[in-house]
Scaffold this motif. Sequence first.
Motif, mmCIF file in Angstrom:
data_model
loop_
_atom_site.group_PDB
_atom_site.id
_atom_site.type_symbol
_atom_site.label_atom_id
_atom_site.label_comp_id
_atom_site.label_asym_id
_atom_site.label_seq_id
_atom_site.Cartn_x
_atom_site.Cartn_y
_atom_site.Cartn_z
ATOM 1 N N TYR A 249 40.206 20.275 32.322
ATOM 2 C CA TYR A 249 40.391 20.983 31.056
ATOM 3 C C TYR A 249 40.941 22.395 31.220
ATOM 4 C CZ TYR A 249 37.615 17.165 29.265
ATOM 5 O OH TYR A 249 37.145 15.914 28.954
ATOM 6 N N GLY A 250 41.239 22.824 32.435
ATOM 7 C CA GLY A 250 41.748 24.167 32.648
ATOM 8 C C GLY A 250 40.703 25.233 32.420
ATOM 9 N N MET A 251 39.469 24.962 32.829
ATOM 10 C CA MET A 251 38.375 25.899 32.577
ATOM 11 C C MET A 251 37.760 26.494 33.847
ATOM 12 S SD MET A 251 37.965 26.180 29.310
ATOM 13 C CE MET A 251 36.323 26.822 29.158
ATOM 14 N N GLY A 252 37.941 25.876 35.000
ATOM 15 C CA GLY A 252 37.233 26.280 36.215
ATOM 16 C C GLY A 252 37.471 27.720 36.626
ATOM 17 N N LEU A 253 38.717 28.105 36.809
ATOM 18 C CA LEU A 253 39.021 29.475 37.231
ATOM 19 C C LEU A 253 38.731 30.478 36.122
ATOM 20 C CD1 LEU A 253 42.295 28.879 39.266
ATOM 21 C CD2 LEU A 253 40.022 29.425 40.155
ATOM 22 N N PHE A 254 38.908 30.059 34.873
ATOM 23 C CA PHE A 254 38.556 30.920 33.741
ATOM 24 C C PHE A 254 37.063 31.235 33.753
ATOM 25 C CE2 PHE A 254 36.790 31.072 29.416
ATOM 26 C CZ PHE A 254 37.328 32.276 28.995
ATOM 27 N N LEU A 255 36.231 30.219 33.947
ATOM 28 C CA LEU A 255 34.785 30.433 33.981
ATOM 29 C C LEU A 255 34.375 31.272 35.189
ATOM 30 C CD1 LEU A 255 33.532 26.928 32.815
ATOM 31 C CD2 LEU A 255 33.478 29.080 31.536
ATOM 32 N N ALA A 256 34.984 31.030 36.336
ATOM 33 C CA ALA A 256 34.686 31.830 37.520
ATOM 34 C C ALA A 256 35.016 33.300 37.270
ATOM 35 C CB ALA A 256 35.466 31.305 38.722
ATOM 36 N N LYS A 257 36.152 33.564 36.645
ATOM 37 C CA LYS A 257 36.543 34.936 36.324
ATOM 38 C C LYS A 257 35.565 35.569 35.336
ATOM 39 C CE LYS A 257 40.123 37.614 34.034
ATOM 40 N NZ LYS A 257 41.293 37.559 33.181
ATOM 41 N N THR A 258 35.176 34.821 34.311
ATOM 42 C CA THR A 258 34.257 35.326 33.298
ATOM 43 C C THR A 258 32.922 35.730 33.913
ATOM 44 O OG1 THR A 258 35.320 33.955 31.608
ATOM 45 C CG2 THR A 258 33.103 34.758 31.118
ATOM 46 N N VAL A 259 32.363 34.882 34.767
ATOM 47 C CA VAL A 259 31.087 35.182 35.424
ATOM 48 C C VAL A 259 31.234 36.381 36.356
ATOM 49 C CG1 VAL A 259 29.354 34.305 37.045
ATOM 50 C CG2 VAL A 259 30.201 32.836 35.209
ATOM 51 N N GLU B 233 43.485 31.965 33.032
ATOM 52 C CA GLU B 233 43.455 31.928 31.570
ATOM 53 C C GLU B 233 42.813 30.631 31.088
ATOM 54 O OE1 GLU B 233 47.460 32.482 30.173
ATOM 55 O OE2 GLU B 233 47.623 34.434 31.146
ATOM 56 N N GLN B 234 42.062 30.732 30.000
ATOM 57 C CA GLN B 234 41.386 29.566 29.438
ATOM 58 C C GLN B 234 42.387 28.476 29.066
ATOM 59 O OE1 GLN B 234 39.054 30.508 25.970
ATOM 60 N NE2 GLN B 234 37.723 28.753 26.274
ATOM 61 N N PHE B 235 42.109 27.267 29.487
ATOM 62 C CA PHE B 235 42.886 26.045 29.226
ATOM 63 C C PHE B 235 44.224 25.977 29.966
ATOM 64 C CE2 PHE B 235 40.508 26.672 25.115
ATOM 65 C CZ PHE B 235 39.498 25.777 25.418
ATOM 66 N N PHE B 236 44.496 26.892 30.898
ATOM 67 C CA PHE B 236 45.743 26.817 31.655
ATOM 68 C C PHE B 236 45.686 25.622 32.597
ATOM 69 C CE2 PHE B 236 48.301 27.608 35.433
ATOM 70 C CZ PHE B 236 49.540 27.825 34.853
ATOM 71 N N MET B 237 46.718 24.781 32.526
ATOM 72 C CA MET B 237 46.834 23.628 33.423
ATOM 73 C C MET B 237 48.257 23.585 33.942
ATOM 74 S SD MET B 237 44.504 20.615 31.748
ATOM 75 C CE MET B 237 45.392 20.494 30.221
ATOM 76 N N ASP B 238 48.451 24.056 35.151
ATOM 77 C CA ASP B 238 49.782 24.094 35.749
ATOM 78 C C ASP B 238 50.283 22.701 36.101
ATOM 79 O OD1 ASP B 238 52.022 25.561 36.679
ATOM 80 O OD2 ASP B 238 51.302 25.380 38.735
ATOM 81 N N ASP B 239 49.376 21.864 36.562
ATOM 82 C CA ASP B 239 49.727 20.507 36.985
ATOM 83 C C ASP B 239 49.623 19.576 35.777
ATOM 84 O OD1 ASP B 239 50.033 18.004 38.089
ATOM 85 O OD2 ASP B 239 48.561 18.316 39.682
ATOM 86 N N THR B 240 50.733 19.225 35.191
ATOM 87 C CA THR B 240 50.726 18.406 33.974
ATOM 88 C C THR B 240 50.249 16.976 34.228
ATOM 89 O OG1 THR B 240 53.063 17.868 34.282
ATOM 90 C CG2 THR B 240 52.538 19.738 32.842
ATOM 91 N N SER B 241 50.182 16.566 35.492
ATOM 92 C CA SER B 241 49.674 15.224 35.778
ATOM 93 C C SER B 241 48.159 15.163 35.634
ATOM 94 C CB SER B 241 50.079 14.782 37.184
ATOM 95 O OG SER B 241 49.405 15.552 38.162
ATOM 96 N N ARG B 242 47.505 16.326 35.626
ATOM 97 C CA ARG B 242 46.055 16.373 35.461
ATOM 98 C C ARG B 242 45.765 16.648 33.997
ATOM 99 N NH1 ARG B 242 43.488 20.441 39.564
ATOM 100 N NH2 ARG B 242 41.620 19.362 38.907
ATOM 101 N N ASN B 243 45.406 15.618 33.277
ATOM 102 C CA ASN B 243 45.124 15.812 31.864
ATOM 103 C C ASN B 243 43.971 14.929 31.435
ATOM 104 O OD1 ASN B 243 46.215 13.231 31.582
ATOM 105 N ND2 ASN B 243 48.221 14.007 31.070
ATOM 106 N N GLY B 244 43.551 15.112 30.225
ATOM 107 C CA GLY B 244 42.546 14.237 29.650
ATOM 108 C C GLY B 244 41.136 14.531 30.087
ATOM 109 N N GLU B 245 40.421 13.496 30.471
ATOM 110 C CA GLU B 245 38.978 13.552 30.640
ATOM 111 C C GLU B 245 38.506 14.337 31.854
ATOM 112 O OE1 GLU B 245 37.723 9.494 30.561
ATOM 113 O OE2 GLU B 245 38.976 9.070 28.836
ATOM 114 N N ALA B 246 39.264 14.452 32.909
ATOM 115 C CA ALA B 246 38.756 15.032 34.145
ATOM 116 C C ALA B 246 39.107 16.501 34.343
ATOM 117 C CB ALA B 246 39.271 14.222 35.329
#
Length: 89
Positions: A47-57, A32-45
């Motif tokens: 965005y929760g987009m990688g798997l969403f984009l892979a699924k979309t393509v 899902e777009q912007f899903f971030m399970d690991d709350t320690s990963r936030n901010g600039e590096a």
Amino acid sequence: YIDAKEQDGRLTFIVEDSGSGFTKEALLHGTEQFFMDDTSRNGEAHYGMGLFLAKTVAEKYGGGIKLSNSENTGGARVEIFFLSSQETS
């Protein structure tokens, strides 16, 4: 670990790691777009987009994505598949 195979009219790419694997929530919502399970990963590096984009393509080209945990490594496993060119024409 990275692998690719063509079988039954599908081209599949498989990626596995040896990390802690997907949580139950990530298995359900990881694409899902912007899903971030690991709350320690936030901010600039991250965005929760990688798997969403892979699924979309993958879906744009008649395929899909499957999340699981690897029986071999215990880490995350992602399978992305596309229909072979013969199937899409």
